[in-house]
Design a protein around this motif. Sequence first.
Motif, mmCIF file in Angstrom:
data_model
loop_
_atom_site.group_PDB
_atom_site.id
_atom_site.type_symbol
_atom_site.label_atom_id
_atom_site.label_comp_id
_atom_site.label_asym_id
_atom_site.label_seq_id
_atom_site.Cartn_x
_atom_site.Cartn_y
_atom_site.Cartn_z
ATOM 1 N N GLY A 182 0.821 -1.199 0.000
ATOM 2 C CA GLY A 182 0.000 0.000 0.000
ATOM 3 C C GLY A 182 0.855 1.249 0.000
ATOM 4 N N ALA A 183 0.245 2.371 -0.307
ATOM 5 C CA ALA A 183 0.973 3.640 -0.286
ATOM 6 C C ALA A 183 1.455 3.995 1.116
ATOM 7 C CB ALA A 183 0.079 4.758 -0.829
ATOM 8 N N ASP A 184 0.844 3.366 2.142
ATOM 9 C CA ASP A 184 1.296 3.574 3.521
ATOM 10 C C ASP A 184 2.428 2.632 3.892
ATOM 11 O OD1 ASP A 184 -0.048 1.177 3.588
ATOM 12 O OD2 ASP A 184 -1.340 1.687 5.281
ATOM 13 N N MET A 185 2.911 1.880 2.911
ATOM 14 C CA MET A 185 4.045 0.972 3.068
ATOM 15 C C MET A 185 3.717 -0.300 3.839
ATOM 16 S SD MET A 185 7.085 3.827 3.563
ATOM 17 C CE MET A 185 6.098 4.822 4.702
ATOM 18 N N HIS A 186 2.429 -0.665 3.898
ATOM 19 C CA HIS A 186 2.067 -1.941 4.506
ATOM 20 C C HIS A 186 2.154 -3.041 3.454
ATOM 21 C CE1 HIS A 186 -2.009 -1.725 2.619
ATOM 22 N NE2 HIS A 186 -2.009 -3.033 2.806
ATOM 23 N N THR A 187 2.281 -4.268 3.919
ATOM 24 C CA THR A 187 2.177 -5.436 3.056
ATOM 25 C C THR A 187 1.474 -6.526 3.855
ATOM 26 O OG1 THR A 187 3.373 -6.916 1.548
ATOM 27 C CG2 THR A 187 4.389 -6.507 3.693
ATOM 28 N N GLY A 231 1.874 2.225 -10.030
ATOM 29 C CA GLY A 231 1.801 3.618 -9.638
ATOM 30 C C GLY A 231 3.133 4.177 -9.173
ATOM 31 N N GLN A 232 3.453 5.379 -9.656
ATOM 32 C CA GLN A 232 4.682 6.044 -9.227
ATOM 33 C C GLN A 232 4.637 6.365 -7.744
ATOM 34 O OE1 GLN A 232 7.539 6.735 -11.166
ATOM 35 N NE2 GLN A 232 8.371 7.144 -9.119
ATOM 36 N N ASP A 233 3.438 6.617 -7.219
ATOM 37 C CA ASP A 233 3.331 6.923 -5.790
ATOM 38 C C ASP A 233 3.804 5.751 -4.940
ATOM 39 O OD1 ASP A 233 1.116 5.405 -6.651
ATOM 40 O OD2 ASP A 233 -0.142 6.154 -5.020
ATOM 41 N N LYS A 234 3.511 4.550 -5.395
ATOM 42 C CA LYS A 234 3.943 3.386 -4.627
ATOM 43 C C LYS A 234 5.438 3.132 -4.786
ATOM 44 C CE LYS A 234 -0.416 0.991 -4.028
ATOM 45 N NZ LYS A 234 -1.117 -0.314 -4.070
ATOM 46 N N MET A 235 5.992 3.409 -5.955
ATOM 47 C CA MET A 235 7.444 3.286 -6.089
ATOM 48 C C MET A 235 8.142 4.296 -5.196
ATOM 49 S SD MET A 235 10.266 2.055 -7.006
ATOM 50 C CE MET A 235 9.681 0.690 -8.009
ATOM 51 N N ASP A 236 7.593 5.509 -5.124
ATOM 52 C CA ASP A 236 8.158 6.510 -4.212
ATOM 53 C C ASP A 236 8.079 6.012 -2.770
ATOM 54 O OD1 ASP A 236 8.581 8.119 -6.413
ATOM 55 O OD2 ASP A 236 6.820 9.385 -6.062
ATOM 56 N N ALA A 237 6.947 5.390 -2.427
ATOM 57 C CA ALA A 237 6.778 4.853 -1.074
ATOM 58 C C ALA A 237 7.782 3.738 -0.800
ATOM 59 C CB ALA A 237 5.359 4.347 -0.885
ATOM 60 N N LEU A 238 8.027 2.876 -1.794
ATOM 61 C CA LEU A 238 8.992 1.792 -1.619
ATOM 62 C C LEU A 238 10.385 2.344 -1.352
ATOM 63 C CD1 LEU A 238 9.399 -1.391 -1.929
ATOM 64 C CD2 LEU A 238 10.322 -0.805 -4.174
ATOM 65 N N HIS A 275 11.475 -0.614 10.260
ATOM 66 C CA HIS A 275 10.464 -1.534 9.753
ATOM 67 C C HIS A 275 9.087 -1.307 10.366
ATOM 68 C CE1 HIS A 275 13.736 -4.658 8.451
ATOM 69 N NE2 HIS A 275 13.780 -3.537 7.764
ATOM 70 N N VAL A 276 9.029 -0.855 11.605
ATOM 71 C CA VAL A 276 7.722 -0.629 12.220
ATOM 72 C C VAL A 276 6.985 0.526 11.551
ATOM 73 C CG1 VAL A 276 8.290 -1.618 14.459
ATOM 74 C CG2 VAL A 276 8.764 0.808 14.027
ATOM 75 N N GLU A 277 7.713 1.426 10.898
ATOM 76 C CA GLU A 277 7.095 2.535 10.167
ATOM 77 C C GLU A 277 6.842 2.177 8.714
ATOM 78 O OE1 GLU A 277 9.204 6.239 10.622
ATOM 79 O OE2 GLU A 277 9.755 5.784 12.691
ATOM 80 N N ALA A 278 7.562 1.206 8.201
ATOM 81 C CA ALA A 278 7.459 0.797 6.795
ATOM 82 C C ALA A 278 7.575 -0.725 6.720
ATOM 83 C CB ALA A 278 8.546 1.462 5.964
ATOM 84 N N PRO A 279 6.515 -1.458 7.070
ATOM 85 C CA PRO A 279 6.613 -2.923 7.157
ATOM 86 C C PRO A 279 7.070 -3.617 5.884
ATOM 87 C CG PRO A 279 4.655 -2.154 8.294
ATOM 88 C CD PRO A 279 5.233 -0.958 7.593
ATOM 89 N N ILE A 280 6.808 -3.046 4.712
ATOM 90 C CA ILE A 280 7.253 -3.671 3.470
ATOM 91 C C ILE A 280 8.762 -3.880 3.483
ATOM 92 C CG2 ILE A 280 7.438 -1.444 2.280
ATOM 93 C CD1 ILE A 280 6.503 -4.842 0.679
ATOM 94 N N ALA A 281 9.493 -2.986 4.141
ATOM 95 C CA ALA A 281 10.950 -3.079 4.159
ATOM 96 C C ALA A 281 11.437 -4.335 4.865
ATOM 97 C CB ALA A 281 11.543 -1.838 4.828
ATOM 98 N N THR A 315 11.901 -9.887 -5.664
ATOM 99 C CA THR A 315 11.847 -9.198 -6.945
ATOM 100 C C THR A 315 10.631 -8.286 -6.926
ATOM 101 O OG1 THR A 315 12.857 -11.053 -8.122
ATOM 102 C CG2 THR A 315 11.671 -9.435 -9.451
ATOM 103 N N VAL A 316 10.854 -7.011 -7.186
ATOM 104 C CA VAL A 316 9.768 -6.029 -7.212
ATOM 105 C C VAL A 316 9.360 -5.797 -8.660
ATOM 106 C CG1 VAL A 316 9.132 -3.630 -6.730
ATOM 107 C CG2 VAL A 316 10.591 -4.885 -5.114
ATOM 108 N N HIS A 317 8.090 -6.015 -8.942
ATOM 109 C CA HIS A 317 7.534 -5.807 -10.276
ATOM 110 C C HIS A 317 6.579 -4.611 -10.202
ATOM 111 C CE1 HIS A 317 8.707 -10.042 -11.274
ATOM 112 N NE2 HIS A 317 8.402 -10.241 -10.005
ATOM 113 N N TRP A 318 6.774 -3.621 -11.089
ATOM 114 C CA TRP A 318 5.887 -2.474 -11.010
ATOM 115 C C TRP A 318 5.705 -1.814 -12.378
ATOM 116 C CZ3 TRP A 318 6.571 3.089 -11.172
ATOM 117 C CH2 TRP A 318 7.852 3.485 -11.612
ATOM 118 N N THR A 319 4.643 -1.064 -12.502
ATOM 119 C CA THR A 319 4.375 -0.276 -13.694
ATOM 120 C C THR A 319 3.672 0.986 -13.276
ATOM 121 O OG1 THR A 319 3.283 -0.265 -15.858
ATOM 122 C CG2 THR A 319 2.154 -1.417 -14.095
#
Length: 223
Positions: free
Chosen positions: A132-137, A190-197, A205-211, A218-222
């Motif tokens: 998510g844009a909030d960096m959850h997974t 979305g570019q917003d999600k790449m920026d978030a990543l 990690h507690v602020e950005a669990p995806i990390a 492998t990150v796949h995005w468009t």
Amino acid sequence: MKIEKYSDFDMMAIEVAQRIAGDLTVALHNADRAMLAVPGGTTPGPIFDDLCAADLDWSRVDVVLTDERWVPGDHPRSNTRLVRERLLVNRAASARMVPLYAETPEPEESLAGLMEAIEADLPIAVAVLGMGADMHTASLFPDSPYIAAALDAHAPILLPVRPESQPEARITLSARALNGALAKHVVFKGQDKMDALQKARTLPHVEAPIAAVLDGATVHWTE
């Protein structure tokens, strides 16, 4: 972590489906069964539409969600419903789904049984993750009161969570369970999600669990 960008969403869906099928094929060469962990939401639907036609021995594949809302399987917000309607069809109809929901008022009442079914099939062969844009997974949300426990290296493989931003209780695989996967694919648009990543890689990690689950992924995005 490896990042791959695609020119459009349809191309990404096809390529990711092929990668998952390839990873499952390798896993099935080395074990009797293989577990595939998949997300809910809007992004994976087209991937499922391609993946379900893959030519592999689906009868030896166990499918589990990375997380689920604590709602019945026919509820509009159920991730289970998405998987049954768009992945467990065509050739993939013979795969076995491992449930993340039981008919009890609260997830804690069914946690032990659900966890036992998953533990029997570990490790995960392929984990597909959204972000998510909030960096959850999965349902590892930064606003969850117990996010530190869910990210702990010794956490149980399955946890009930109640993020403040979400309307219902959820159940989620822990970071430990996800990181045990033999192959990990993170998929978003979305570019917003790449920026978030990219931001997530600089935060605790507690602020950005995806990390917490990016190592070896492998990150796949468009856009």
